[in-house]
Design a protein around this motif. Structure first.
Motif, PDB file in Angstrom:
ATOM      1  N   GLU A  93      58.327  98.461 -59.665  1.00  0.00           N
ATOM      2  CA  GLU A  93      58.002  98.156 -58.277  1.00  0.00           C
ATOM      3  C   GLU A  93      57.615  96.705 -58.153  1.00  0.00           C
ATOM      4  O   GLU A  93      56.668  96.262 -58.759  1.00  0.00           O
ATOM      5  CB  GLU A  93      56.802  99.001 -57.797  1.00  0.00           C
ATOM      6  CG  GLU A  93      57.066 100.476 -57.682  1.00  0.00           C
ATOM      7  CD  GLU A  93      57.838 100.827 -56.436  1.00  0.00           C
ATOM      8  OE1 GLU A  93      57.745 100.091 -55.451  1.00  0.00           O
ATOM      9  OE2 GLU A  93      58.542 101.840 -56.458  1.00  0.00           O
ATOM     10  N   LYS A  94      58.385  95.977 -57.333  1.00  0.00           N
ATOM     11  CA  LYS A  94      57.970  94.619 -56.986  1.00  0.00           C
ATOM     12  C   LYS A  94      58.081  94.576 -55.479  1.00  0.00           C
ATOM     13  O   LYS A  94      59.164  94.661 -54.941  1.00  0.00           O
ATOM     14  CB  LYS A  94      58.893  93.596 -57.635  1.00  0.00           C
ATOM     15  CG  LYS A  94      58.575  92.164 -57.222  1.00  0.00           C
ATOM     16  CD  LYS A  94      59.616  91.219 -57.757  1.00  0.00           C
ATOM     17  CE  LYS A  94      59.283  89.765 -57.495  1.00  0.00           C
ATOM     18  NZ  LYS A  94      59.111  89.419 -56.093  1.00  0.00           N
ATOM     19  N   GLN A  95      56.953  94.488 -54.802  1.00  0.00           N
ATOM     20  CA  GLN A  95      57.007  94.556 -53.350  1.00  0.00           C
ATOM     21  C   GLN A  95      56.761  93.167 -52.803  1.00  0.00           C
ATOM     22  O   GLN A  95      55.637  92.720 -52.703  1.00  0.00           O
ATOM     23  CB  GLN A  95      55.915  95.507 -52.839  1.00  0.00           C
ATOM     24  CG  GLN A  95      55.959  96.856 -53.472  1.00  0.00           C
ATOM     25  CD  GLN A  95      56.627  97.856 -52.574  1.00  0.00           C
ATOM     26  OE1 GLN A  95      57.151  97.510 -51.533  1.00  0.00           O
ATOM     27  NE2 GLN A  95      56.602  99.094 -52.987  1.00  0.00           N
ATOM     28  N   GLY A  96      57.814  92.474 -52.438  1.00  0.00           N
ATOM     29  CA  GLY A  96      57.653  91.166 -51.816  1.00  0.00           C
ATOM     30  C   GLY A  96      57.064  90.163 -52.786  1.00  0.00           C
ATOM     31  O   GLY A  96      57.123  90.320 -53.985  1.00  0.00           O
ATOM     32  N   GLY A  97      56.496  89.090 -52.271  1.00  0.00           N
ATOM     33  CA  GLY A  97      55.927  88.066 -53.139  1.00  0.00           C
ATOM     34  C   GLY A  97      56.986  87.051 -53.536  1.00  0.00           C
ATOM     35  O   GLY A  97      58.127  87.128 -53.137  1.00  0.00           O
ATOM     36  N   THR A  98      56.586  86.098 -54.357  1.00  0.00           N
ATOM     37  CA  THR A  98      57.496  85.036 -54.773  1.00  0.00           C
ATOM     38  C   THR A  98      58.756  85.619 -55.403  1.00  0.00           C
ATOM     39  O   THR A  98      58.661  86.479 -56.280  1.00  0.00           O
ATOM     40  CB  THR A  98      56.801  84.166 -55.849  1.00  0.00           C
ATOM     41  OG1 THR A  98      55.437  84.061 -55.514  1.00  0.00           O
ATOM     42  CG2 THR A  98      57.430  82.800 -55.926  1.00  0.00           C
ATOM     43  N   THR A 131      50.852  86.161 -54.493  1.00  0.00           N
ATOM     44  CA  THR A 131      51.742  86.441 -53.370  1.00  0.00           C
ATOM     45  C   THR A 131      52.304  87.850 -53.474  1.00  0.00           C
ATOM     46  O   THR A 131      52.771  88.399 -52.492  1.00  0.00           O
ATOM     47  CB  THR A 131      52.912  85.456 -53.351  1.00  0.00           C
ATOM     48  OG1 THR A 131      53.532  85.496 -54.635  1.00  0.00           O
ATOM     49  CG2 THR A 131      52.437  84.052 -53.073  1.00  0.00           C
ATOM     50  N   GLY A 132      52.278  88.441 -54.665  1.00  0.00           N
ATOM     51  CA  GLY A 132      52.802  89.797 -54.814  1.00  0.00           C
ATOM     52  C   GLY A 132      52.484  90.319 -56.195  1.00  0.00           C
ATOM     53  O   GLY A 132      52.028  89.587 -57.070  1.00  0.00           O
ATOM     54  N   LEU A 133      52.708  91.624 -56.379  1.00  0.00           N
ATOM     55  CA  LEU A 133      52.463  92.245 -57.682  1.00  0.00           C
ATOM     56  C   LEU A 133      53.749  92.865 -58.191  1.00  0.00           C
ATOM     57  O   LEU A 133      54.575  93.318 -57.404  1.00  0.00           O
ATOM     58  CB  LEU A 133      51.418  93.361 -57.564  1.00  0.00           C
ATOM     59  CG  LEU A 133      50.007  92.971 -57.182  1.00  0.00           C
ATOM     60  CD1 LEU A 133      49.168  94.210 -56.993  1.00  0.00           C
ATOM     61  CD2 LEU A 133      49.369  92.109 -58.240  1.00  0.00           C
ATOM     62  N   ILE A 134      53.915  92.914 -59.500  1.00  0.00           N
ATOM     63  CA  ILE A 134      55.047  93.645 -60.059  1.00  0.00           C
ATOM     64  C   ILE A 134      54.493  94.645 -61.070  1.00  0.00           C
ATOM     65  O   ILE A 134      53.708  94.279 -61.951  1.00  0.00           O
ATOM     66  CB  ILE A 134      56.096  92.692 -60.685  1.00  0.00           C
ATOM     67  CG1 ILE A 134      57.180  93.498 -61.401  1.00  0.00           C
ATOM     68  CG2 ILE A 134      55.487  91.678 -61.604  1.00  0.00           C
ATOM     69  CD1 ILE A 134      58.380  92.681 -61.781  1.00  0.00           C
ATOM     70  N   SER A 135      54.855  95.914 -60.901  1.00  0.00           N
ATOM     71  CA  SER A 135      54.364  96.971 -61.799  1.00  0.00           C
ATOM     72  C   SER A 135      55.533  97.644 -62.458  1.00  0.00           C
ATOM     73  O   SER A 135      56.498  98.017 -61.797  1.00  0.00           O
ATOM     74  CB  SER A 135      53.614  98.045 -61.023  1.00  0.00           C
ATOM     75  OG  SER A 135      52.473  97.518 -60.431  1.00  0.00           O
ATOM     76  N   SER A 184      51.676 101.837 -67.705  1.00  0.00           N
ATOM     77  CA  SER A 184      52.123 100.857 -66.718  1.00  0.00           C
ATOM     78  C   SER A 184      51.565  99.477 -67.046  1.00  0.00           C
ATOM     79  O   SER A 184      50.446  99.349 -67.537  1.00  0.00           O
ATOM     80  CB  SER A 184      51.693 101.327 -65.330  1.00  0.00           C
ATOM     81  OG  SER A 184      50.955 100.353 -64.675  1.00  0.00           O
ATOM     82  N   ILE A 185      52.385  98.476 -66.787  1.00  0.00           N
ATOM     83  CA  ILE A 185      51.942  97.088 -66.967  1.00  0.00           C
ATOM     84  C   ILE A 185      52.105  96.419 -65.606  1.00  0.00           C
ATOM     85  O   ILE A 185      53.209  96.353 -65.068  1.00  0.00           O
ATOM     86  CB  ILE A 185      52.813  96.354 -68.004  1.00  0.00           C
ATOM     87  CG1 ILE A 185      52.873  97.131 -69.310  1.00  0.00           C
ATOM     88  CG2 ILE A 185      52.316  94.943 -68.223  1.00  0.00           C
ATOM     89  CD1 ILE A 185      51.675  97.014 -70.177  1.00  0.00           C
ATOM     90  N   THR A 186      50.994  95.937 -65.057  1.00  0.00           N
ATOM     91  CA  THR A 186      51.041  95.270 -63.755  1.00  0.00           C
ATOM     92  C   THR A 186      50.789  93.782 -63.948  1.00  0.00           C
ATOM     93  O   THR A 186      49.963  93.396 -64.772  1.00  0.00           O
ATOM     94  CB  THR A 186      49.948  95.836 -62.828  1.00  0.00           C
ATOM     95  OG1 THR A 186      50.142  97.235 -62.710  1.00  0.00           O
ATOM     96  CG2 THR A 186      50.021  95.215 -61.458  1.00  0.00           C
ATOM     97  N   ALA A 187      51.532  92.978 -63.202  1.00  0.00           N
ATOM     98  CA  ALA A 187      51.328  91.533 -63.277  1.00  0.00           C
ATOM     99  C   ALA A 187      51.286  90.974 -61.867  1.00  0.00           C
ATOM    100  O   ALA A 187      51.918  91.511 -60.955  1.00  0.00           O
ATOM    101  CB  ALA A 187      52.448  90.877 -64.077  1.00  0.00           C
ATOM    102  N   ALA A 188      50.533  89.900 -61.696  1.00  0.00           N
ATOM    103  CA  ALA A 188      50.449  89.254 -60.386  1.00  0.00           C
ATOM    104  C   ALA A 188      51.341  88.030 -60.383  1.00  0.00           C
ATOM    105  O   ALA A 188      51.415  87.298 -61.370  1.00  0.00           O
ATOM    106  CB  ALA A 188      49.006  88.844 -60.094  1.00  0.00           C
ATOM    107  N   LEU A 189      52.043  87.817 -59.243  1.00  0.00           N
ATOM    108  CA  LEU A 189      52.929  86.666 -59.128  1.00  0.00           C
ATOM    109  C   LEU A 189      52.249  85.608 -58.283  1.00  0.00           C
ATOM    110  O   LEU A 189      51.799  85.884 -57.184  1.00  0.00           O
ATOM    111  CB  LEU A 189      54.229  87.078 -58.440  1.00  0.00           C
ATOM    112  CG  LEU A 189      55.038  88.121 -59.189  1.00  0.00           C
ATOM    113  CD1 LEU A 189      55.989  88.788 -58.248  1.00  0.00           C
ATOM    114  CD2 LEU A 189      55.789  87.469 -60.306  1.00  0.00           C
ATOM    115  N   MET A 190      52.171  84.405 -58.824  1.00  0.00           N
ATOM    116  CA  MET A 190      51.524  83.328 -58.075  1.00  0.00           C
ATOM    117  C   MET A 190      52.569  82.496 -57.357  1.00  0.00           C
ATOM    118  O   MET A 190      53.746  82.528 -57.704  1.00  0.00           O
ATOM    119  CB  MET A 190      50.760  82.427 -59.040  1.00  0.00           C
ATOM    120  CG  MET A 190      49.631  83.134 -59.717  1.00  0.00           C
ATOM    121  SD  MET A 190      48.357  83.420 -58.503  1.00  0.00           S
ATOM    122  CE  MET A 190      47.438  84.699 -59.229  1.00  0.00           C
ATOM    123  N   SER A 191      52.129  81.707 -56.387  1.00  0.00           N
ATOM    124  CA  SER A 191      53.085  80.942 -55.598  1.00  0.00           C
ATOM    125  C   SER A 191      53.787  79.871 -56.419  1.00  0.00           C
ATOM    126  O   SER A 191      54.883  79.459 -56.078  1.00  0.00           O
ATOM    127  CB  SER A 191      52.394  80.301 -54.400  1.00  0.00           C
ATOM    128  OG  SER A 191      51.195  79.700 -54.813  1.00  0.00           O
TER     129      SER A 191
END
Lengths: 211, 279, 240
Positions: free
Chosen positions: B237-242, B219-223, B195-202
């Motif tokens: 999985e991208k739950q909400g966020g930018t 604001t959210g994470l995408i995995s 799995s590769i997880t990344a964080a989404l910034m505003s």
């Protein structure tokens, strides 16, 4: 495989008690959504700069669907689009009741939540539209019914927002290739425009009657 | 929180992160195998400072006999422990439900070796008791858990039903030395999830492998979980966020795919033993 | 573009720019619209309306809403639910209770407090409404006169209606209150928080009036005209 959504029907304000309600039908999948808010909230749950958002999903068979996954998905989508900072120290509750499931239940739930929020007059940044696509043997089908989605290898649920047509949330099940996802996003973009048109038409009807 | 944000944005404007990594760099990975003797397979994974542990023990399962048909997910008992003081309940439940969905929802290994017939011809079921424990959360526990799980499953060796039964009847202080090496069975892993997880910034930046501070500012994470054997995507999985537009989302997915394959090649512990992997 | 239906996320900047080109008037952003950095967007779904006066253009959105959010200066009907030493807590239908000082009545002093009990109905004006603070009410106008505000008399009946019904009843174009007044003798108070209080000598009259107001919710322009006709034709003037 032209993007063809099933027939969409909606009834606004069909419940007297809640502040906003919507009965949303996507083909044979029917979801009743209702919203209470902004209302008072107990001290333990209140947040000083934002409203607290609570989402409850009530499926008909609670052991078939993973309720928490659905609630998480819907709550994170709604947290992105509602102006929660306009009503601090209050709570906004969205309750979704599954009436009938014929595939794409999560998408129908997201769409009906959006409509119920519109009906309740809760301030939102934009509108949302959710589409499900399922893949079976390299053929992609938009908005499958229950039979088709059970036979498929994988499915993906995309939620788009109306201001720049960006993707707010994605969730998938089963196996998908990169091309599957690309195709699903393309179909989803077109389908989401259809859904926005539908919202516009149904609201126009409502306002012209009671202007 | 505001100060933290300003501190991080000062670095982002120059194109690097606080610890000097570029936006798409992973932290160093450390793996330690078989450190726990009482477990049938154990692994400790460290991604930067995030430390997680996976332990698997194979036991006899009497309850499953009552079911009409036993399938893959019934033979896994998954327990995920995140320290309650580290994150709030919502985060724990999210990681919990994602891992359960991934491990129990997809057939990752062949479960036939867990079903055996004893002398009386009756079916006996062995269950994998998998425990995933987070020892230190410095961001990106999901990726670490999945690597730990894959490594543990791959290096799992368990004896057949009879030895386990004897063990239960006559418990020994240290169970491992009494087992004969030749009787060990292994599981055939069908899918290799990375799995590769990344964080989404505003402001639109996408930071791969976020640390704890970056996760909280995001604001959210995408995995995205890839099966490196078939190069298919098992879970996204991208739950909400930018919101991301389709072009950047697809770009991110293809970039993550190449990262995951590269990752997998550098870690022999995750690859299946016996057959040569074509990666 | 006004009088069209807008949805959340719809930008009205282009409309404002085009209507304001030559006139150079001040623009007031009303309820349902929110100003972002360089843009004005709708945050509710409804009909976009505008009104031009001397040197102001006001834009706002008429939406269907049931729950009231306090706005300064509006007159509302509340129910007293708690009593303190110098103030009472009033439920006006918002998420939080509002506070009404016992000195905010005509000719009230520390020794001479108004007679308010739990459960009384109060017609008050919102003095301050802020999303971060408790809403404050007063029962006097700025000239310290009563002007119809204060505790409502006993014997009346209060109903809850959607907010647009109240606004419609109070709008200059609606003649429902006068037409009913020509046939019935009754007292009415309309609160902008979706509450209407009615008092009439007999029970049947009260019930008829209440049902009339409740039916306004679903009626459009033509329906209202039919309603006026129905009332004028059906009843004779009651002579006492």
């Amino acid at each position: 495989m032209a993007p063809k959504l099933r027939d969409l029907i909606i009834t606004y304000n069909n419940l007297a008690n809640p502040d906003g309600s919507a009965l949303f039908c996507q083909g044979n999948t029917i979801v009743q959504a209702y919203v209470f808010g902004p209302v008072d909230v107990s001290n333990s749950k209140e947040r000083s700069e934002k409203a607290s958002l609570f989402v409850t999903f009530k499926p008909k068979n609670s052991y078939e669907i993973r309720k928490e996954l659905y609630e998480n998905y819907i709550r994170t989508v709604l947290e992105t689009i509602i102006h929660l900072d306009m009503h601090p120290r209050t709570s906004i509750s969205v309750i979704l009741q599954e009436m009938q499931d014929d595939g794409c239940l999560l998408s129908a739930a997201v769409n009906s939540a959006c409509c119920a929020l519109l009906d309740a007059g809760i301030p939102m940044k934009c509108m949302i539209a959710s589409v499900t696509s399922c893949i079976s043997v390299d053929a992609i089908q938009l908005d499958p019914n229950k039979e088709a989605s059970q036979k498929s290898d994988g499915s993906i649920v995309l939620t788009f927002e109306s201001s720049k047509n960006g993707i707010i949330s994605v969730t998938s099940e089963g196996e998908l290739t990169f091309d599957n996802i690309k195709e699903a996003i393309k179909l989803g973009c077109l389908a989401s425009k259809e859904i926005y048109d539908f919202y516009h038409k149904s609201m126009k009807k409502r306002f012209l009657i009671n202007s | 929180m505001e100060l933290l944000k300003i501190h991080h944005e000062h670095f982002f404007s120059k194109g690097i992160r606080v610890d000097g990594r570029k936006f798409n760099e992973f932290r160093d990975l450390l793996v330690n195998i078989d450190s726990i003797e009482t477990a049938d397979s154990s692994i400790v994974v460290k991604i930067g400072s995030t430390t997680v542990m996976c332990g698997i023990k194979v036991t006899l399962n009497e309850d499953v006999k009552a079911l009409e048909s036993v399938n893959y997910s019934d033979l896994i008992d998954l327990e995920i422990a995140l320290h309650p003081l580290d994150e709030d309940k919502g985060e724990r439940e999210e990681i919990n439900s994602l891992l359960v969905k991934l491990i129990k929802g997809n057939v990752l290994f062949d479960h036939k070796p867990l079903i055996c017939e004893d002398e009386d011809g009756e079916r006996q079921y062995l269950t994998l008791n998998i425990e995933l424990i987070c020892l230190n959360n410095d961001g990106n526990v999901l990726d670490a858990f999945i690597i730990a799980f894959l490594g543990a499953i791959n290096s799992l060796k368990f004896p057949d039903y009879k030895s386990i039964c004897d063990e239960n009847l006559h418990p020994q202080p240290t169970s491992k030395p009494s087992r004969n090496n030749a009787e060990y069975k292994r599981l055939n892993v069908l899918k290799f999830p990375i799995s590769i997880t990344a964080a989404l910034m505003s402001n639109g930046n996408v930071l791969v492998d976020p640390n704890r501070d970056e996760e909280q500012l995001a604001t959210g994470l995408i995995s995205i979980v890839f099966d490196v054997a078939t190069e298919k995507i098992i879970m996204i999985e991208k739950q909400g966020g930018t919101p991301m537009d389709d072009v950047s989302l697809l770009k991110h997915i293809s970039f993550s795919k190449s990262m995951a394959t590269k990752f997998f090649k550098t870690m022999p512990i995750l690859q299946s033993k016996g057959e040569a992997m074509e990666t | 573009m006004t009088d069209t239906i807008v949805f959340p996320g719809f930008s009205i900047k282009s409309l404002i720019d085009e209507e304001n080109e030559a006139k150079d008037k001040k623009i007031v952003i009303g309820p349902g619209l929110k100003r972002q950095i360089n843009d004005v967007r709708a945050i509710k779904c409804g009909i976009l309306r505008s009104r031009t006066s001397n040197n102001l253009i006001v834009y706002w959105i008429d939406s269907h809403q049931k729950r009231y959010v306090a706005v300064r200066g509006e007159r509302v009907i509340g129910v007293v639910v708690g009593k303190g030493a110098m103030s009472v807590n009033v439920d006006i239908g918002t998420s939080e209770l509002a506070s009404l000082s016992l000195l905010a009545f005509e000719s009230a002093t520390k020794r001479n407090r108004p007679n308010i009990q739990l459960g009384d109905l109060v017609y008050a004006r919102i003095l301050s409404a802020n999303k971060d603070m408790k809403t404050e009410l007063i029962c006097v106008t700025s000239q310290m006169k009563k002007d119809g505000l204060g505790v409502l008399p006993q014997g009346g009946f209060m109903i809850s209606v959607p907010l647009r019904v109240c606004r419609r009843l109070l709008s200059p174009g609606c003649k429902l209150i006068e037409i009913l007044g020509s046939k019935f003798k009754y007292e009415i108070t309309v609160g902008l928080n979706g509450r209407i209080w009615i008092r009439s000598p007999s029970i049947t009259e009260t019930i008829y009036i209440v049902n009339t107001f409740l039916s306004v919710e679903d009626k459009d322009e033509q329906g209202m005209l039919d309603l006026y006709k129905q009332i004028t034709d059906k009843f004779q003037v009651i002579v006492r």
